[in-house]
Each structure stands twice: as C-alpha cells, then as structure tokens.
Design a protein around this motif. Structure first.
Motif, PDB file in Angstrom:
ATOM      1  N   VAL A 252      61.746  46.956  38.646  1.00  0.00           N
ATOM      2  CA  VAL A 252      60.491  46.971  37.902  1.00  0.00           C
ATOM      3  C   VAL A 252      59.197  45.681  38.856  1.00  0.00           C
ATOM      4  CG1 VAL A 252      59.244  45.567  35.914  1.00  0.00           C
ATOM      5  CG2 VAL A 252      61.341  47.084  35.712  1.00  0.00           C
ATOM      6  N   ILE A 253      59.673  44.716  39.270  1.00  0.00           N
ATOM      7  CA  ILE A 253      58.778  43.803  40.116  1.00  0.00           C
ATOM      8  C   ILE A 253      58.444  44.592  41.215  1.00  0.00           C
ATOM      9  CG2 ILE A 253      58.943  41.830  41.537  1.00  0.00           C
ATOM     10  CD1 ILE A 253      58.582  41.288  38.675  1.00  0.00           C
ATOM     11  N   THR A 254      59.263  45.374  42.066  1.00  0.00           N
ATOM     12  CA  THR A 254      58.907  45.853  43.171  1.00  0.00           C
ATOM     13  C   THR A 254      57.987  47.024  42.934  1.00  0.00           C
ATOM     14  OG1 THR A 254      60.652  47.088  43.550  1.00  0.00           O
ATOM     15  CG2 THR A 254      60.874  45.296  44.746  1.00  0.00           C
ATOM     16  N   GLN A 255      57.986  47.658  41.913  1.00  0.00           N
ATOM     17  CA  GLN A 255      56.753  48.612  41.333  1.00  0.00           C
ATOM     18  C   GLN A 255      55.536  47.982  40.959  1.00  0.00           C
ATOM     19  OE1 GLN A 255      59.092  50.678  38.135  1.00  0.00           O
ATOM     20  NE2 GLN A 255      59.857  52.241  39.526  1.00  0.00           N
ATOM     21  N   ILE A 256      55.796  46.645  40.521  1.00  0.00           N
ATOM     22  CA  ILE A 256      54.442  46.085  40.421  1.00  0.00           C
ATOM     23  C   ILE A 256      53.699  45.767  41.612  1.00  0.00           C
ATOM     24  CG2 ILE A 256      53.312  43.881  39.395  1.00  0.00           C
ATOM     25  CD1 ILE A 256      55.622  44.047  37.181  1.00  0.00           C
ATOM     26  N   ILE A 257      54.549  45.341  42.589  1.00  0.00           N
ATOM     27  CA  ILE A 257      53.857  45.074  44.112  1.00  0.00           C
ATOM     28  C   ILE A 257      53.146  46.327  44.504  1.00  0.00           C
ATOM     29  CG2 ILE A 257      54.373  44.361  46.239  1.00  0.00           C
ATOM     30  CD1 ILE A 257      56.663  43.067  45.201  1.00  0.00           C
ATOM     31  N   GLU A 258      53.606  47.575  44.148  1.00  0.00           N
ATOM     32  CA  GLU A 258      52.860  48.647  44.668  1.00  0.00           C
ATOM     33  C   GLU A 258      51.498  48.880  44.158  1.00  0.00           C
ATOM     34  OE1 GLU A 258      55.748  52.091  43.829  1.00  0.00           O
ATOM     35  OE2 GLU A 258      56.925  51.708  45.617  1.00  0.00           O
ATOM     36  N   TYR A 259      51.190  48.322  42.793  1.00  0.00           N
ATOM     37  CA  TYR A 259      50.218  48.494  42.331  1.00  0.00           C
ATOM     38  C   TYR A 259      49.078  47.782  43.188  1.00  0.00           C
ATOM     39  CZ  TYR A 259      52.084  50.499  38.034  1.00  0.00           C
ATOM     40  OH  TYR A 259      52.464  51.322  37.189  1.00  0.00           O
ATOM     41  N   ILE A 260      49.269  46.962  44.123  1.00  0.00           N
ATOM     42  CA  ILE A 260      48.255  46.321  44.871  1.00  0.00           C
ATOM     43  C   ILE A 260      47.604  47.282  45.808  1.00  0.00           C
ATOM     44  CG2 ILE A 260      47.736  44.548  46.704  1.00  0.00           C
ATOM     45  CD1 ILE A 260      50.422  43.067  45.475  1.00  0.00           C
ATOM     46  N   PRO A 261      46.259  47.441  45.547  1.00  0.00           N
ATOM     47  CA  PRO A 261      45.553  48.541  46.414  1.00  0.00           C
ATOM     48  C   PRO A 261      45.826  48.230  48.047  1.00  0.00           C
ATOM     49  CG  PRO A 261      44.211  47.483  44.895  1.00  0.00           C
ATOM     50  CD  PRO A 261      45.365  46.709  44.850  1.00  0.00           C
ATOM     51  N   PHE A 262      45.849  49.349  48.594  1.00  0.00           N
ATOM     52  CA  PHE A 262      45.863  49.607  50.166  1.00  0.00           C
ATOM     53  C   PHE A 262      47.152  49.042  50.640  1.00  0.00           C
ATOM     54  CE2 PHE A 262      41.504  48.502  49.108  1.00  0.00           C
ATOM     55  CZ  PHE A 262      40.848  49.767  49.231  1.00  0.00           C
ATOM     56  N   ILE A 263      47.626  47.887  50.399  1.00  0.00           N
ATOM     57  CA  ILE A 263      48.981  47.374  50.944  1.00  0.00           C
ATOM     58  C   ILE A 263      49.977  47.131  50.163  1.00  0.00           C
ATOM     59  CG2 ILE A 263      47.365  45.878  52.566  1.00  0.00           C
ATOM     60  CD1 ILE A 263      48.351  43.474  50.540  1.00  0.00           C
ATOM     61  N   GLY A 264      49.948  47.715  48.918  1.00  0.00           N
ATOM     62  CA  GLY A 264      51.091  47.589  47.777  1.00  0.00           C
ATOM     63  C   GLY A 264      52.235  48.264  48.424  1.00  0.00           C
ATOM     64  N   HIS A 265      52.058  49.772  48.670  1.00  0.00           N
ATOM     65  CA  HIS A 265      53.307  50.406  48.946  1.00  0.00           C
ATOM     66  C   HIS A 265      54.033  49.810  50.235  1.00  0.00           C
ATOM     67  CE1 HIS A 265      55.753  53.994  48.778  1.00  0.00           C
ATOM     68  NE2 HIS A 265      55.584  53.998  50.180  1.00  0.00           N
ATOM     69  N   SER A 266      53.153  49.435  51.143  1.00  0.00           N
ATOM     70  CA  SER A 266      54.027  48.987  52.216  1.00  0.00           C
ATOM     71  C   SER A 266      54.626  47.465  52.085  1.00  0.00           C
ATOM     72  CB  SER A 266      52.685  48.578  53.446  1.00  0.00           C
ATOM     73  OG  SER A 266      52.127  49.829  54.054  1.00  0.00           O
ATOM     74  N   LEU A 267      53.871  46.738  51.400  1.00  0.00           N
ATOM     75  CA  LEU A 267      54.301  45.320  51.035  1.00  0.00           C
ATOM     76  C   LEU A 267      55.692  45.583  50.166  1.00  0.00           C
ATOM     77  CD1 LEU A 267      53.857  42.129  51.199  1.00  0.00           C
ATOM     78  CD2 LEU A 267      52.690  42.401  48.987  1.00  0.00           C
ATOM     79  N   ALA A 268      55.800  46.460  49.323  1.00  0.00           N
ATOM     80  CA  ALA A 268      56.859  46.737  48.477  1.00  0.00           C
ATOM     81  C   ALA A 268      57.998  47.325  49.484  1.00  0.00           C
ATOM     82  CB  ALA A 268      56.811  47.875  47.500  1.00  0.00           C
ATOM     83  N   TYR A 269      57.931  48.203  50.339  1.00  0.00           N
ATOM     84  CA  TYR A 269      58.702  48.645  51.275  1.00  0.00           C
ATOM     85  C   TYR A 269      59.426  47.411  51.981  1.00  0.00           C
ATOM     86  CZ  TYR A 269      60.793  51.797  54.676  1.00  0.00           C
ATOM     87  OH  TYR A 269      61.778  52.350  55.405  1.00  0.00           O
ATOM     88  N   VAL A 270      58.511  46.648  52.536  1.00  0.00           N
ATOM     89  CA  VAL A 270      58.915  45.314  53.173  1.00  0.00           C
ATOM     90  C   VAL A 270      59.952  44.771  52.326  1.00  0.00           C
ATOM     91  CG1 VAL A 270      58.310  43.284  54.126  1.00  0.00           C
ATOM     92  CG2 VAL A 270      56.991  45.144  54.703  1.00  0.00           C
ATOM     93  N   VAL A 271      59.469  44.331  51.337  1.00  0.00           N
ATOM     94  CA  VAL A 271      60.454  43.700  50.493  1.00  0.00           C
ATOM     95  C   VAL A 271      61.775  44.429  50.035  1.00  0.00           C
ATOM     96  CG1 VAL A 271      60.527  42.706  47.781  1.00  0.00           C
ATOM     97  CG2 VAL A 271      58.434  42.519  49.042  1.00  0.00           C
ATOM     98  N   ARG A 272      61.585  45.664  49.672  1.00  0.00           N
ATOM     99  CA  ARG A 272      62.815  46.368  49.407  1.00  0.00           C
ATOM    100  C   ARG A 272      63.759  46.824  50.769  1.00  0.00           C
ATOM    101  NH1 ARG A 272      59.635  49.840  45.545  1.00  0.00           N
ATOM    102  NH2 ARG A 272      59.097  50.795  47.202  1.00  0.00           N
ATOM    103  N   GLY A 273      62.882  46.991  51.913  1.00  0.00           N
ATOM    104  CA  GLY A 273      63.614  47.411  53.055  1.00  0.00           C
ATOM    105  C   GLY A 273      63.911  49.066  53.159  1.00  0.00           C
ATOM    106  N   SER A 274      63.275  49.694  52.160  1.00  0.00           N
ATOM    107  CA  SER A 274      63.465  50.832  51.633  1.00  0.00           C
ATOM    108  C   SER A 274      62.605  51.564  50.565  1.00  0.00           C
ATOM    109  CB  SER A 274      64.757  51.041  51.425  1.00  0.00           C
ATOM    110  OG  SER A 274      65.432  52.476  50.987  1.00  0.00           O
ATOM    111  N   GLU A 275      62.589  52.931  50.409  1.00  0.00           N
ATOM    112  CA  GLU A 275      61.596  53.470  49.395  1.00  0.00           C
ATOM    113  C   GLU A 275      62.129  52.918  48.225  1.00  0.00           C
ATOM    114  OE1 GLU A 275      58.813  54.936  49.603  1.00  0.00           O
ATOM    115  OE2 GLU A 275      58.651  55.079  51.919  1.00  0.00           O
ATOM    116  N   THR A 276      63.333  52.733  47.994  1.00  0.00           N
ATOM    117  CA  THR A 276      63.747  52.301  46.622  1.00  0.00           C
ATOM    118  C   THR A 276      64.924  51.151  46.887  1.00  0.00           C
ATOM    119  OG1 THR A 276      65.789  53.760  46.701  1.00  0.00           O
ATOM    120  CG2 THR A 276      63.845  54.796  45.879  1.00  0.00           C
TER     121      THR A 276
END
Length: 428
Positions: free
Chosen positions: A153-177
């Motif tokens: 849930v939290i990493t999905q919230i990070i994905e909502y940040i425009p432009f960098i959200g997906h990349s930032l969530a990927y860094v936190v997770r170290g993966s797509e999921t």
C-alpha cells in the motif's frame, strides 16, 4: 566540614561518564518531571533496547522470501524466550514512535526550538523520519500478510508522486513489486544503515543540547543550581526502570502479530498501511494524488522544517504555549480541527461526490483543488478571526497552524484505524 569533603570528593568513572552527558550542576527547574517528562531520555533508552533485541533476533532471522516467515515461526516455537524478545522489540518500536512524536510536540510547545536551538529542531525532525523509516522497514521482515500488503500500500502511494513516483517506488522496492529484493533492501536498511545514521544524529542532538546549556527554561533573575548527581540522575534511573518494567510486563502477555505467510495473489480486505501512515492513506481516499501525495506532504514538511526560522515578534523561550492566549488558541484549534476534519470526511464519504458532479472537469480540480479548498478556506477564516477578534500575533497564529495540522492528521489516522472496514468503507 561535610560539604567541603563532598565537594573535594573525586568522581568515580561512572560519574565522570555521566558528567560528559550532563553538566555538574543544573537549574533546579530543569529536573521537574513536567518540564520534559523525560521523553528524550525514554527515546534513547528505547533505541538501546531496540538495538539489543534486534541483535538477538539476527541470530534466528534469515532475510529471504523462502525462509523469513519460517525463521519467525522457529523463533516463536523453538527458541527460548524467542517470542518474548520479538514482543519486546515490537513494543519498543511502537512506543518509540509515540515517545518521539510526544517529544517533538513537547519541545515545540515549550518554545524550545528557536535561536541557538533551531538547528537541533532540524536534527530532531530528521531523527523522527528515521524512527518512522526504521519501523516501516522492520514491518516487512516477518513476511506475513499484514507486512506484505502494508508495504505494498505505501509503495503504491509513492507511485502517485508525479514524474518521479514510479522510479522512486522502484528504488524503495528494488523491483516492480514487493518481493525478495524488497525484503533484502529493507533488511539492510533496518539493521545497518538506519541505525548508524540514527546514532550519528543522536550524538549531534545530545551535543547541541549540551552546547545550548541544557533544556530551555523561562528567563528568571535568580537561579537555584543543584547537583546533577544524584538529583537528576536518580530521576532518570527511576523513569528508565518504570519504562523497562512496563515493557517487560506487557511483552510477557502481548504477542507481536503474525498472520499467514505473505501471499501476493491474495489481498486482505481492507489492505491498510502501517498504523502511523494511516493518516496519509486516509488523505489519499479523499483527495487527488497530486494534492494528497505531493502538495500537502511537501508543504507540511516545509512548514515544520521552517518553524524555527519564521519572523516572530514576541518569543517566550521555555514558556509553555508562549502566552495564555497561545494556550487558549492551541487547545481550541486542536479540538476544532479534529471535529471539523471528522465532519468533512463524513460529508465527503456520504454527500459530496465531486468526482461524479464534475466528471467533465480535470481530476486535479474536481477531486483535488475543490475538496482542498473546502478545508483550507474555513481554516484561513478561523485564523483571521483569531487575528482580528483576539489580536493573536504571528507566534500564536503559527502555533494554531501547527495544532491544526497535527490534530487533523491524528483524526484521519484514528478514522482509518478504527472506522475503516471492508473495502475501506467508513463504519459509522
């Protein structure tokens, strides 16, 4: 004669060590329990307990998807005092979040963040961030359903940040999921990087407190100095004993939660973030992600980091709430913000459907700007009322803003924690 002998007495090694942390004499007002409630010392004590119990847990824990959950089961069922140590670690982490938050609140409302203490306020906020980050990274390690989906849930919230959200969530997770890479990342952060950063910041924090002359106190012409040993140290030891006894007693009867092993194909309903992030999750339910994940969090962070550096016109350092009017506006603002936030959420839940009414409008306006204005405009009018009607000055108005932000977040956190059921629908 007796006093002279005591003054000439050579301090023991332990006393010399204590006197590196404290001055030999301090103002008698500083040792009163209601001045600080010992919250800073409690945080330091909890950090030590977390380090010790964490080191013991490392002997049994294996940070892989295949073995993490089983190692927790082995710790629970086959290790002597294993469950007790895990309970102690879990409870200490929870208590540290609460104690750190209360410590920050106490420091702010006693007006202890200004002038030479401003820098230490910044360190305090960074340490609060590390406390949350440490708890969050530790949340995943049991690898059960609760941990897996909370982090998802939290990493999905990070994905909502425009432009960098997906990349930032990927860094936190170290993966797509959330997967084995995430588990290893979190384990490394939780057991290595974050504790080291915390130790550095804590040392700086203590040094700056000592450099500033101890805790902030109201100005007074005559000061009565007392010896730190035993006047302050005895109280610190007594408080530490109470905290340790409370933790041990609770850990003996309360088990840290452990649900079924994580299953990425079976989501619980509802899926909730860790309890301290539930306010952020609640905000996301009602506002467009651009507001709930970007505008409001960053504006709030800037507001809190800037608190020591705004232009104030009547600082009363060391005085609770700065003035009688400050106390009044703080209490009223907290209560009104709590009730208003609750009422607004209830209205958004059942009556205000801007997403349907304004379906042709851009989402950032219909579900972002307009609902945000429903909160911001009354709050601005409320502050204007205090300024015009009661001549509240800038210091008191900023204190009111702080109270409104804190109270609103606590309200959202409690709603999400207690009143959100299946499908995250409000049960009320």
């Amino acid at each position: 004669m007796t006093n002279t002998n005591q003054e000439d007495k050579t301090p023991s090694s332990i006393e010399k060590f204590i006197l590196h942390l404290h001055p030999a004499k301090i103002d008698s007002r500083a040792i009163k329990i209601n001045r600080t409630f010992g919250l800073g010392g409690v945080c330091a004590l909890l950090f030590i307990i977390l380090c010790l119990t964490g080191l013991l847990l490392r002997f049994s824990y294996i940070p892989t998807v295949e073995h993490a959950y089983d190692s927790i089961l082995g710790l629970k069922n086959n290790t002597v005092f294993g469950q007790f140590i895990r309970n102690l670690h879990h409870l200490s982490a929870k208590l540290m979040i609460v104690a750190s938050f209360l410590h920050l609140v106490r420091v702010y409302y006693t007006q202890s963040i200004f002038l030479k203490r401003g820098e230490n306020w910044i360190y305090g906020l960074l340490m609060m961030f590390l406390v949350l980050a440490s708890s969050f990274t530790g949340y995943l390690l049991p690898w059960d359903q609760l941990a897996y989906w909370a982090v998802t849930v939290i990493t999905q919230i990070i994905e909502y940040i425009p432009f960098i959200g997906h990349s930032l969530a990927y860094v936190v997770r170290g993966s797509e999921t959330v997967d084995g890479n995430t588990l290893l990342n979190f384990y490394t952060l939780h057991t290595g990087i974050i504790p080291l950063l915390f130790i550095f910041l804590m040392c700086m924090h203590f040094w700056l407190v000592r450099k500033a002359g101890g805790i902030a106190l109201p100005q007074q012409e005559e000061q009565q100095k007392v010896d730190v040993i035993p006047n302050l140290v005895s109280k610190e030891i007594m408080l530490a004993c109470i905290v340790i006894a409370g933790l041990f007693l609770t850990a003996a009867f309360y088990d840290a939660p452990l649900l079924d092993q994580a299953n990425p194909l079976k989501s619980p309903n509802p899926s909730k973030a860790p309890w301290y992030f539930l306010g952020a999750q609640e905000l996301l339910l009602h506002l467009h992600p651009f507001f709930s994940a970007v505008i409001i969090p960053f504006a709030t962070a800037l507001f809190f980091f800037g608190l020591p550096y705004y232009k104030y016109n009547n600082l009363n350092i060391g005085v609770w709430f700065n003035s009688p009017l400050g106390k009044k506006i703080t209490i009223q603002s907290s209560i009104i913000a709590f009730v208003f936030t609750f009422a607004l959420i209830y209205l958004f839940e059942h009556f205000f459907h801007f997403d349907l009414w304004l379906s042709n409008w851009p989402g950032v306006i219909s579900t972002g700007l307009i609902p945000f204005l429903f909160y911001a405009v009354p709050v601005a009018a409320y502050l204007l009322f205090w300024n015009k009607k009661h001549q509240a000055n800038r210091t008191e108005l900023i204190m009111a803003c702080t109270s409104i932000i804190l109270s609103s977040y606590i309200c959202m956190l409690l709603i999400s924690l207690l009143l959100r059921g299946e499908g995250m629908l409000m049960i009320f």
